[in-house]
Design a protein around this motif. Structure first.
Motif, PDB file in Angstrom:
ATOM      1  N   LYS A   1      20.164 -54.385 -48.635  1.00 18.34           N
ATOM      2  CA  LYS A   1      18.757 -54.752 -48.835  1.00 18.34           C
ATOM      3  C   LYS A   1      17.864 -53.722 -48.131  1.00 18.34           C
ATOM      4  O   LYS A   1      18.187 -53.235 -47.048  1.00 18.34           O
ATOM      5  CB  LYS A   1      18.468 -56.136 -48.257  1.00 18.34           C
ATOM      6  CG  LYS A   1      19.026 -57.266 -49.055  1.00 18.34           C
ATOM      7  CD  LYS A   1      18.548 -58.584 -48.473  1.00 18.34           C
ATOM      8  CE  LYS A   1      19.007 -59.749 -49.305  1.00 18.34           C
ATOM      9  NZ  LYS A   1      18.517 -61.012 -48.751  1.00 18.34           N
ATOM     10  N   TRP A   2      16.745 -53.405 -48.781  1.00 19.55           N
ATOM     11  CA  TRP A   2      15.801 -52.432 -48.227  1.00 19.55           C
ATOM     12  C   TRP A   2      15.311 -52.863 -46.847  1.00 19.55           C
ATOM     13  O   TRP A   2      15.267 -52.063 -45.919  1.00 19.55           O
ATOM     14  CB  TRP A   2      14.632 -52.261 -49.188  1.00 19.55           C
ATOM     15  CG  TRP A   2      13.604 -51.283 -48.707  1.00 19.55           C
ATOM     16  CD1 TRP A   2      12.368 -51.566 -48.212  1.00 19.55           C
ATOM     17  CD2 TRP A   2      13.734 -49.861 -48.652  1.00 19.55           C
ATOM     18  NE1 TRP A   2      11.719 -50.418 -47.854  1.00 19.55           N
ATOM     19  CE2 TRP A   2      12.537 -49.346 -48.111  1.00 19.55           C
ATOM     20  CE3 TRP A   2      14.740 -48.967 -48.996  1.00 19.55           C
ATOM     21  CZ2 TRP A   2      12.316 -47.997 -47.917  1.00 19.55           C
ATOM     22  CZ3 TRP A   2      14.517 -47.609 -48.798  1.00 19.55           C
ATOM     23  CH2 TRP A   2      13.321 -47.146 -48.270  1.00 19.55           C
ATOM     24  N   SER A   3      14.970 -54.126 -46.687  1.00 20.37           N
ATOM     25  CA  SER A   3      14.452 -54.618 -45.405  1.00 20.37           C
ATOM     26  C   SER A   3      15.501 -54.469 -44.304  1.00 20.37           C
ATOM     27  O   SER A   3      15.177 -54.118 -43.161  1.00 20.37           O
ATOM     28  CB  SER A   3      13.993 -56.064 -45.528  1.00 20.37           C
ATOM     29  OG  SER A   3      15.062 -56.882 -45.967  1.00 20.37           O
ATOM     30  N   THR A   4      16.765 -54.696 -44.637  1.00 27.46           N
ATOM     31  CA  THR A   4      17.845 -54.536 -43.660  1.00 27.46           C
ATOM     32  C   THR A   4      17.987 -53.072 -43.253  1.00 27.46           C
ATOM     33  O   THR A   4      18.153 -52.748 -42.075  1.00 27.46           O
ATOM     34  CB  THR A   4      19.180 -55.041 -44.244  1.00 27.46           C
ATOM     35  OG1 THR A   4      19.019 -56.395 -44.630  1.00 27.46           O
ATOM     36  CG2 THR A   4      20.308 -54.910 -43.243  1.00 27.46           C
ATOM     37  N   LEU A   5      17.910 -52.190 -44.232  1.00 29.51           N
ATOM     38  CA  LEU A   5      18.021 -50.760 -43.965  1.00 29.51           C
ATOM     39  C   LEU A   5      16.892 -50.264 -43.065  1.00 29.51           C
ATOM     40  O   LEU A   5      17.124 -49.528 -42.103  1.00 29.51           O
ATOM     41  CB  LEU A   5      18.027 -49.993 -45.282  1.00 29.51           C
ATOM     42  CG  LEU A   5      18.291 -48.504 -45.216  1.00 29.51           C
ATOM     43  CD1 LEU A   5      19.688 -48.236 -44.691  1.00 29.51           C
ATOM     44  CD2 LEU A   5      18.101 -47.880 -46.579  1.00 29.51           C
ATOM     45  N   ILE A   6      15.678 -50.712 -43.334  1.00 27.75           N
ATOM     46  CA  ILE A   6      14.526 -50.295 -42.530  1.00 27.75           C
ATOM     47  C   ILE A   6      14.640 -50.843 -41.109  1.00 27.75           C
ATOM     48  O   ILE A   6      14.362 -50.139 -40.133  1.00 27.75           O
ATOM     49  CB  ILE A   6      13.209 -50.746 -43.192  1.00 27.75           C
ATOM     50  CG1 ILE A   6      13.040 -50.060 -44.545  1.00 27.75           C
ATOM     51  CG2 ILE A   6      12.017 -50.468 -42.292  1.00 27.75           C
ATOM     52  CD1 ILE A   6      13.075 -48.545 -44.490  1.00 27.75           C
ATOM     53  N   LEU A   7      15.041 -52.094 -40.966  1.00 27.66           N
ATOM     54  CA  LEU A   7      15.209 -52.672 -39.626  1.00 27.66           C
ATOM     55  C   LEU A   7      16.286 -51.930 -38.838  1.00 27.66           C
ATOM     56  O   LEU A   7      16.143 -51.698 -37.638  1.00 27.66           O
ATOM     57  CB  LEU A   7      15.544 -54.154 -39.729  1.00 27.66           C
ATOM     58  CG  LEU A   7      14.387 -55.073 -40.111  1.00 27.66           C
ATOM     59  CD1 LEU A   7      14.891 -56.494 -40.342  1.00 27.66           C
ATOM     60  CD2 LEU A   7      13.315 -55.050 -39.033  1.00 27.66           C
ATOM     61  N   GLN A   8      17.352 -51.543 -39.503  1.00 33.25           N
ATOM     62  CA  GLN A   8      18.414 -50.794 -38.835  1.00 33.25           C
ATOM     63  C   GLN A   8      17.908 -49.418 -38.397  1.00 33.25           C
ATOM     64  O   GLN A   8      18.189 -48.980 -37.281  1.00 33.25           O
ATOM     65  CB  GLN A   8      19.625 -50.635 -39.748  1.00 33.25           C
ATOM     66  CG  GLN A   8      20.802 -49.960 -39.076  1.00 33.25           C
ATOM     67  CD  GLN A   8      22.012 -49.862 -39.981  1.00 33.25           C
ATOM     68  OE1 GLN A   8      21.965 -50.227 -41.145  1.00 33.25           O
ATOM     69  NE2 GLN A   8      23.095 -49.366 -39.437  1.00 33.25           N
TER      70      GLN A   8
END
Length: 76
Positions: free
Chosen positions: A5-12
């Protein structure tokens, strides 16, 4: 390799302090300071990590050249 997920990638990226932007600043020689203009640009790019293929999804450019000489030209 599964989808992420894009949101997961950005948070990471944020948690690992990964800078996802690039910037530059140009300072002209003093003799050319009579003609200054300002601009900004941003592009949304998709990168295939397996093939290294890049696709530009969208680019936005803003340019400020001061007082308009012809508003009809500014609209394109």
């Amino acid at each position: 390799m599964g989808s992420v997920k894009w949101s997961t990638l950005i948070l990471q990226a944020q948690s690992q302090a990964v800078n996802l932007s690039a910037s530059s600043c140009y300072v002209p020689h003093f003799s050319s300071m009579r003609y200054l203009n300002y601009g900004a640009a941003v592009s949304e790019v998709e990168v295939n990590l397996l093939t290294r293929e890049t696709t530009i999804l969208q680019s936005d450019i803003l340019y400020d050249c001061g007082q308009s000489l012809n508003p009809a030209v500014d609209l394109g």
